[in-house]
Design a protein around this motif. Sequence first.
Motif, PDB file in Angstrom:
ATOM      1  N   THR A 125     -15.674 -10.407   8.898  1.00  0.00           N
ATOM      2  CA  THR A 125     -15.868  -9.077   8.319  1.00  0.00           C
ATOM      3  C   THR A 125     -17.216  -8.471   8.679  1.00  0.00           C
ATOM      4  N   GLY A 126     -18.032  -9.194   9.448  1.00  0.00           N
ATOM      5  CA  GLY A 126     -19.340  -8.664   9.785  1.00  0.00           C
ATOM      6  C   GLY A 126     -19.898  -9.315  11.031  1.00  0.00           C
ATOM      7  N   VAL A 127     -21.054  -8.861  11.437  1.00  0.00           N
ATOM      8  CA  VAL A 127     -21.780  -9.422  12.574  1.00  0.00           C
ATOM      9  C   VAL A 127     -23.223  -9.656  12.135  1.00  0.00           C
ATOM     10  N   GLY A 128     -23.910 -10.538  12.825  1.00  0.00           N
ATOM     11  CA  GLY A 128     -25.274 -10.827  12.422  1.00  0.00           C
ATOM     12  C   GLY A 128     -26.035 -11.588  13.478  1.00  0.00           C
ATOM     13  N   SER A 129     -27.231 -12.019  13.103  1.00  0.00           N
ATOM     14  CA  SER A 129     -28.067 -12.846  13.974  1.00  0.00           C
ATOM     15  C   SER A 129     -27.863 -14.307  13.613  1.00  0.00           C
ATOM     16  N   LEU A 130     -28.300 -15.194  14.472  1.00  0.00           N
ATOM     17  CA  LEU A 130     -28.129 -16.619  14.224  1.00  0.00           C
ATOM     18  C   LEU A 130     -28.722 -17.036  12.887  1.00  0.00           C
ATOM     19  N   GLU A 131     -29.908 -16.503  12.587  1.00  0.00           N
ATOM     20  CA  GLU A 131     -30.639 -16.957  11.410  1.00  0.00           C
ATOM     21  C   GLU A 131     -30.081 -16.403  10.106  1.00  0.00           C
ATOM     22  N   TRP A 132     -29.433 -15.238  10.150  1.00  0.00           N
ATOM     23  CA  TRP A 132     -29.042 -14.553   8.927  1.00  0.00           C
ATOM     24  C   TRP A 132     -27.538 -14.439   8.742  1.00  0.00           C
ATOM     25  N   ALA A 133     -26.766 -14.964   9.643  1.00  0.00           N
ATOM     26  CA  ALA A 133     -25.317 -14.801   9.577  1.00  0.00           C
ATOM     27  C   ALA A 133     -24.710 -15.627   8.448  1.00  0.00           C
ATOM     28  N   SER A 134     -23.605 -15.117   7.926  1.00  0.00           N
ATOM     29  CA  SER A 134     -22.838 -15.812   6.892  1.00  0.00           C
ATOM     30  C   SER A 134     -21.573 -16.397   7.515  1.00  0.00           C
ATOM     31  N   PRO A 135     -20.801 -17.200   6.761  1.00  0.00           N
ATOM     32  CA  PRO A 135     -19.566 -17.769   7.317  1.00  0.00           C
ATOM     33  C   PRO A 135     -18.506 -16.737   7.681  1.00  0.00           C
ATOM     34  N   ARG A 136     -18.690 -15.470   7.306  1.00  0.00           N
ATOM     35  CA  ARG A 136     -17.727 -14.433   7.680  1.00  0.00           C
ATOM     36  C   ARG A 136     -18.294 -13.514   8.773  1.00  0.00           C
ATOM     37  N   ASP A 137     -19.400 -13.927   9.382  1.00  0.00           N
ATOM     38  CA  ASP A 137     -20.035 -13.119  10.422  1.00  0.00           C
ATOM     39  C   ASP A 137     -19.806 -13.721  11.799  1.00  0.00           C
ATOM     40  N   ALA A 138     -19.838 -12.841  12.814  1.00  0.00           N
ATOM     41  CA  ALA A 138     -19.830 -13.255  14.214  1.00  0.00           C
ATOM     42  C   ALA A 138     -21.235 -13.137  14.782  1.00  0.00           C
ATOM     43  N   VAL A 139     -21.612 -14.089  15.627  1.00  0.00           N
ATOM     44  CA  VAL A 139     -22.883 -14.049  16.340  1.00  0.00           C
ATOM     45  C   VAL A 139     -22.609 -14.302  17.818  1.00  0.00           C
ATOM     46  N   PHE A 140     -23.619 -14.048  18.648  1.00  0.00           N
ATOM     47  CA  PHE A 140     -23.469 -14.364  20.069  1.00  0.00           C
ATOM     48  C   PHE A 140     -24.784 -14.875  20.615  1.00  0.00           C
ATOM     49  N   VAL A 141     -24.696 -15.640  21.677  1.00  0.00           N
ATOM     50  CA  VAL A 141     -25.863 -16.013  22.469  1.00  0.00           C
ATOM     51  C   VAL A 141     -25.475 -15.891  23.931  1.00  0.00           C
ATOM     52  N   GLU A 142     -26.492 -15.735  24.769  1.00  0.00           N
ATOM     53  CA  GLU A 142     -26.290 -15.791  26.204  1.00  0.00           C
ATOM     54  C   GLU A 142     -26.846 -17.119  26.707  1.00  0.00           C
ATOM     55  N   ASP A 143     -27.052 -17.253  27.987  1.00  0.00           N
ATOM     56  CA  ASP A 143     -27.523 -18.521  28.546  1.00  0.00           C
ATOM     57  C   ASP A 143     -28.867 -18.893  27.911  1.00  0.00           C
ATOM     58  N   LEU A 144     -28.939 -20.058  27.302  1.00  0.00           N
ATOM     59  CA  LEU A 144     -30.153 -20.496  26.597  1.00  0.00           C
ATOM     60  C   LEU A 144     -30.903 -21.577  27.368  1.00  0.00           C
TER      61      LEU A 144
END
Length: 296
Positions: free
Chosen positions: A36-55
Amino acid sequence: MSEPRFLVPSTSLDLPALLALTGARLVGAERALEVTGVGSLEWASPRDAVFVEDLSGEPDRRAALAATDAGLCLVPPSEADFAPATAVVLASEHPRRAFLAIAAALFPSALRQTALFGPGIAAGAAVHPEARLEPDVSVDPGAVIGPGAEIGRGTVIGANAMLGAGVRIGRDSAIGAGAVVANALIGDRVVIQPGASIGHEGMDGAAAPSLGRVILQDDVAIGANAAVRRGRDRDTIVGEGSRVDALARIPRDVVVGRHCLIYGGLALEEGATVPDFSICGLPGELRRRPLKDIQA
């Protein structure tokens, strides 16, 4: 998001919908998921999507990925093993693009301005009787629409915006609060953010009058407090799908091609022609990245 006060998701997305929307590949077993939402790695909840690129070479970010509480992680295939076991992991060659597709599906109202006072012409707006507005145009208080102006269906005119005589605006466009538009022909789905100035003469207008127009083609976006001057010897044109960032300046007689990106604060040269798919004024930190990886 911790407090969805200003943007509330219009829907939720389950795993089949997410796979269809992003074209990504599921890593691991299928399981129930509702985003139901989007967020950052540090602040995301279990209902949020996050993304990363090549780390690669970023151990701190990999640690943050492994520790995230997000329910959905969009990652390049090389980072799939670093995602937490508690998350559903989707591998994509373009995780940022997939993340933006999810955000747009959840929060479509964030893609364009909405009328502050709701649909229709609000009290306090001044619409000249010779102006022509199609149905479903919304005009907020303090806006002024001049004689002969034409505005297409679904367009929103923000508070204290001013549209000069004869201006034409297509359908599903948005003119931000305090923006001033004159001597301009504007296409469909154009966004002009607050405080922008479109279609006025330069500082030497009295000595060398400008007689051309500004033409903003479909799907153009003009940032806050940007300026696009009317042409003198020819029309000033911003091509289809191009983006002009906040505080950028497009002088008279400039032709910007299709799907260009003009970064904030940049002043193009008078009479310049910018080819299609150009990026102008690229910030220094982005110059070090391949252009194919830069998302407008």
